[in-house]
Design a protein around this motif. Structure first.
Motif, short mmCIF file in Angstrom:
data_model
loop_
_atom_site.label_atom_id
_atom_site.label_comp_id
_atom_site.label_asym_id
_atom_site.label_seq_id
_atom_site.Cartn_x
_atom_site.Cartn_y
_atom_site.Cartn_z
N ILE A 186 0.79 -0.86 -0.42
CA ILE A 186 -0.09 -0.17 -0.12
C ILE A 186 1.01 1.20 0.02
O ILE A 186 2.17 1.43 1.14
CB ILE A 186 -0.79 -0.14 1.15
N LEU A 187 0.61 2.13 -1.26
CA LEU A 187 1.41 3.40 -1.45
C LEU A 187 0.25 4.70 -0.80
O LEU A 187 -0.75 5.16 -1.57
CB LEU A 187 1.95 3.74 -2.60
N CYS A 188 0.74 5.21 0.72
CA CYS A 188 0.08 6.41 1.15
C CYS A 188 0.58 7.75 0.17
O CYS A 188 1.94 7.90 0.05
CB CYS A 188 0.20 6.96 1.89
N ILE A 189 0.02 8.32 -1.16
CA ILE A 189 0.80 8.69 -1.97
C ILE A 189 0.07 10.80 -1.39
O ILE A 189 -1.15 10.81 -1.35
CB ILE A 189 0.56 9.03 -2.93
N ASN A 190 0.90 12.04 -0.63
CA ASN A 190 0.57 12.57 -0.43
C ASN A 190 0.82 13.64 -1.34
O ASN A 190 2.08 14.15 -1.78
CB ASN A 190 0.90 13.08 0.71
N LEU A 191 0.10 15.17 -2.00
CA LEU A 191 0.97 15.56 -2.47
C LEU A 191 1.61 17.21 -1.44
O LEU A 191 0.19 17.78 -0.77
CB LEU A 191 -0.42 16.75 -3.39
N ASN A 192 2.83 17.60 -1.42
CA ASN A 192 2.98 18.76 -0.73
C ASN A 192 2.05 20.12 -1.04
O ASN A 192 2.38 19.98 -1.95
CB ASN A 192 4.66 18.34 -0.41
N ARG A 193 2.55 20.67 0.61
CA ARG A 193 1.34 21.76 0.35
C ARG A 193 0.56 22.62 -0.93
O ARG A 193 0.92 23.24 -1.67
CB ARG A 193 2.92 23.03 0.07
N PHE A 194 -0.21 21.29 -0.60
CA PHE A 194 -1.31 21.68 -1.58
C PHE A 194 -1.98 22.49 -1.46
O PHE A 194 -3.07 23.27 -2.02
CB PHE A 194 -2.61 20.50 -1.80
N LYS A 195 -1.99 23.26 -0.09
CA LYS A 195 -2.84 23.82 0.28
C LYS A 195 -2.89 25.33 -0.66
O LYS A 195 -3.41 26.23 -1.20
CB LYS A 195 -2.95 24.09 1.97
N ALA A 196 -1.32 25.41 -0.51
CA ALA A 196 -0.52 26.54 -1.43
C ALA A 196 -1.86 26.98 -2.56
O ALA A 196 -2.08 27.81 -3.61
CB ALA A 196 0.89 26.58 -1.72
N ILE A 197 -1.36 26.05 -3.92
CA ILE A 197 -2.40 26.13 -4.91
C ILE A 197 -3.85 26.28 -4.69
O ILE A 197 -3.95 27.44 -5.61
CB ILE A 197 -2.85 24.47 -5.36
N ASN A 198 -4.98 26.25 -3.55
CA ASN A 198 -5.80 26.57 -2.73
C ASN A 198 -5.64 27.86 -3.20
O ASN A 198 -6.53 29.08 -3.69
CB ASN A 198 -6.63 25.63 -2.05
N THR A 199 -4.87 28.89 -2.05
CA THR A 199 -4.72 29.99 -1.94
C THR A 199 -4.74 30.48 -2.78
O THR A 199 -4.66 31.89 -3.35
CB THR A 199 -3.89 29.72 -0.99
N ASN A 200 -3.46 30.55 -3.58
CA ASN A 200 -2.96 31.24 -4.48
C ASN A 200 -3.70 31.02 -5.90
O ASN A 200 -3.55 32.42 -6.94
CB ASN A 200 -1.36 30.54 -4.89
N LEU A 201 -3.75 29.70 -6.62
CA LEU A 201 -4.27 29.89 -7.30
C LEU A 201 -6.32 29.52 -7.86
O LEU A 201 -6.88 29.49 -8.60
CB LEU A 201 -3.72 28.36 -8.72
N GLY A 202 -6.72 29.50 -6.19
CA GLY A 202 -8.16 29.08 -6.52
C GLY A 202 -8.15 27.77 -6.22
O GLY A 202 -7.56 27.01 -6.28
N VAL A 227 -6.23 1.96 -7.51
CA VAL A 227 -6.41 3.67 -6.84
C VAL A 227 -6.38 4.08 -6.30
O VAL A 227 -7.78 4.37 -7.13
CB VAL A 227 -5.18 4.19 -8.74
N ALA A 228 -6.57 4.65 -5.80
CA ALA A 228 -7.96 4.92 -4.61
C ALA A 228 -7.41 7.06 -4.26
O ALA A 228 -6.53 6.61 -3.80
CB ALA A 228 -8.47 4.73 -3.41
N ARG A 229 -8.88 7.28 -3.91
CA ARG A 229 -8.66 8.94 -3.50
C ARG A 229 -9.00 8.51 -1.92
O ARG A 229 -10.26 8.24 -1.82
CB ARG A 229 -9.05 10.23 -4.17
N LEU A 230 -8.43 9.16 -0.71
CA LEU A 230 -8.53 8.57 0.25
C LEU A 230 -9.00 10.22 0.60
O LEU A 230 -9.54 9.79 1.62
CB LEU A 230 -7.69 8.30 1.34
N GLY A 231 -9.25 11.19 -0.09
CA GLY A 231 -9.81 12.03 0.45
C GLY A 231 -8.81 13.46 0.46
O GLY A 231 -7.46 13.15 0.82
N GLY A 232 -8.86 14.84 0.28
CA GLY A 232 -8.16 16.11 0.12
C GLY A 232 -6.81 15.66 -0.94
O GLY A 232 -7.27 15.50 -1.89
N ASP A 233 -5.52 15.68 -0.66
CA ASP A 233 -4.51 16.08 -1.17
C ASP A 233 -4.03 14.45 -0.94
O ASP A 233 -2.98 14.34 -1.54
CB ASP A 233 -3.77 17.04 -1.28
N GLU A 234 -4.65 13.38 -0.70
CA GLU A 234 -4.17 11.90 -0.24
C GLU A 234 -4.10 10.87 -1.21
O GLU A 234 -5.67 10.79 -1.09
CB GLU A 234 -4.26 11.77 1.30
#
Length: 579
Positions: A186-202, A227-234
């Motif tokens: 099981i690979l848990c994949i997270n997008l680093n600093r994803f909140k900055a995308i929402n803040t800067n680009l909407g 492949v699954a999306r577990l929630g948020g940017d994960e």
């Protein structure tokens, strides 16, 4: 319209069932006890009855028995609802003539699936209605098991897929004696600093990025894996029949694939990825445990701040336990006044005299003693506790400035660190202005330190906020300079006063040519922008001499003094200690 009767004595459960059924277009009536349910059923003869078993006076078994003896209600489909799940309870209900049996707590899809199935068996139900129910059941299944944004499997379906993979692995291991045990990763994949995308680009571009990540994962790994999306940017990747070496290659492919640029409505962005890996069976034998271990490994990667992959190790359990303990204690620490500020002197490299200090937060836990900031600051950031803690730091530091001003009649400028989360507060400028007014100190004596990475998250907003603070007379310093990604073009637009050279460059400044060159370049650039430079982490005379000779304005570090309590710092002032 199809009419359903719900007999349930728990008001919360009854209301929830009513809402679920009414949302599907059913006419629903209800009773809060068995006797009332019997009366309603005999009077209205509904199309289906859902009845709780455990009710006072007249329980579900008695309700069913009495309705089966009445001509008008004898053939109405009857579904039991109960927290009981023993076979003897199930058999007792079925022997009385129940059509189905749902164990609480049940999922929405289970409830509606049972209702549709019972109604479909009724001879009076027309085929078009049966088809509609099937379509509705498919829609419910889609909603229950798929992420609505990416259409990837969600956490529930991911669990089912894992159970199937475990069963297949077990059969494979048994079918070929002597073969090496099949691994599931099981690979848990997270997008680093994803909140900055929402803040800067909407948020719309944030959603677009999640869809593009999902597409890349699905197209490249989804054919034979889950492949699954577990929630948020994960996200998560479930891979079967794989060796540990192959898992490493897979993780490297994931990092490369997701690290390529994305086109977000004309804005091209790159993101760092953190991947945590857990293996079945050695790291756990159920999806919750494995996901938890993969998440621990992912957090370990994120803590380093540079992306990459990490396998779970048992040592991470102790770290996670420690983290949870700190988080629980942190909630009470502020109320119990367990925090205190230490002050590290800042020294003018020409005169050798104290010109200010940096206020540094310390936590003195009554049971564990002094807890270092690197153990709790990141947790405070994640939980949002950094907001009230940060306000306490500002108030305490400003109050201390006033005390020293009264005692020594010398204006002491104090630097206070602002986290990225604090800096994003809508009322930040007003809050600081209020604190300055309440403590009756000059804004010129307060320095706000922000990290280079935090000011680069949303440049235009940062500039506006910094200008407001500068207009009030507050000094601005960029901390840890040289470790971020700021360009000279942005830097010259920031209304700042000071750059602080990160201690990672100071540590080897006299022995490493690269560190020396970086330090010289920062000093020269600051001078060209008419900014002052403070070097952090100065521990030796050689380092101090190098910085002085190259035009550095000031320093702080153990060469002069470690961070000390307010009383000890005041003694340094009174003694006029010099470098």
């Amino acid at each position: 319209m199809t009419q359903l009767l719900v007999i349930e004595d728990d008001a919360n459960v009854r209301t929830l069932i009513l809402k679920l059924l009414q949302a599907e277009g059913f006419e629903v009536i209800s009773a809060n006890d068995g006797q009332a349910g019997i009366q309603l059923a005999q009077a209205l003869e509904p199309d289906l009855i859902l009845c709780d078993i455990m009710m006072p006076e007249c329980d579900g078994y008695e309700v069913l028995q009495r309705l089966r003896q009445h001509a008008g209600t004898a053939n109405i489909p009857f579904i039991f609802l109960s927290a009981k799940s023993e076979r003897i309870d199930l058999r007792q209900g079925m022997e009385l003539g129940a059509d189905d049996y749902l164990t609480k707590p049940f999922k929405r899809a289970e409830l509606l699936g049972a209702v549709f199935a019972r109604l479909a068996k009724q001879a009076s139900v027309t085929q078009p209605y049966v088809d509609e129910m099937k379509r509705a059941a498919q829609t419910l299944s889609q909603l229950a098991y798929r992420d609505p944004l990416t259409n990837l499997p969600n956490r529930i379906l991911f669990h089912h897929q894992f159970q199937e993979a475990v069963a297949q692995a077990g059969r494979a291991n048994r079918s070929i004696p002597g073969r090496s045990q099949v691994l599931i990763a099981i690979l848990c994949i997270n997008l680093n600093r994803f909140k900055a995308i929402n803040t800067n680009l909407g948020y719309s571009n944030g959603d677009l990025l999640l869809k593009l990540v999902a597409e890349r994962l699905e197209q490249n790994f989804g054919q034979s894996n889950t492949v699954a999306r577990l929630g948020g940017d994960e996200f998560s990747l479930l891979v079967t029949d794989i060796s540990q070496g192959e898992v490493v290659e897979l993780a490297q492919r994931v990092l490369k694939l997701l690290g390529d640029p994305y086109d977000l409505d004309g804005s091209y962005v790159q993101i760092q990825i953190s991947v945590g890996i857990a293996l079945y069976p050695q790291d756990g034998n159920n999806p919750d445990r494995l996901l938890n271990h993969a998440t621990m490994a992912m957090r370990s990667v994120k803590a380093k701040g540079s992306g990459g992959y990490q396998f779970y190790t048992p040592e991470m359990d102790a770290l996670e336990t420690e983290r949870q303990l700190i988080e629980s204690k942190l909630n009470l620490a502020l109320a119990r006044l367990e925090f205190q500020l230490y002050y590290q002197p800042q020294i003018n490299l020409i005169t050798g005299r104290i010109i200010g200090a940096e206020a540094l937060l310390r936590w003195k836990d009554p049971e564990r003693g002094l807890i270092a900031p690197d153990k709790f600051i990141s947790i405070a950031e994640e939980t949002g506790l950094i907001i009230p803690i940060g306000e306490w730091v500002l108030r305490t530091a400003c109050a201390q400035i006033k005390i020293w001003q009264i005692n020594n009649r010398l204006p002491i400028r104090i630097s206070v660190n602002l986290s990225a989360r604090q800096f994003k507060q809508d009322n930040l400028v007003e809050l600081i202005a209020q604190i300055l007014q309440e403590t009756d100190i000059s804004p010129d004596l307060l320095v706000l330190e922000l990290t280079e990475t935090s000011v680069m998250e949303n440049v235009e907003t940062t500039i506006l906020v910094l200008k407001e603070l500068k207009q009030k007379g507050i000094h601005i310093s960029i901390d840890d300079f040289g470790t971020g990604y700021s360009s000279l073009n942005y830097l010259k637009r920031f209304p700042i006063d000071t750059l602080k050279i990160d201690q990672s460059f100071v540590r080897e400044i006299t022995t490493d040519a690269n560190d020396a060159a970086i330090a010289k370049a920062i000093i020269a650039m600051a001078q060209s922008l008419q900014l002052k430079v403070i070097a952090e982490g100065v521990e030796t005379e050689d380092q101090s001499n190098f910085l002085r000779q190259n035009g550095c304005h000031a320093m702080q570090g153990y060469l002069f003094s470690p961070p000390v309590p307010a009383e000890e710092f005041e003694q340094l002032l009174l003694a006029d200690k010099r470098l």
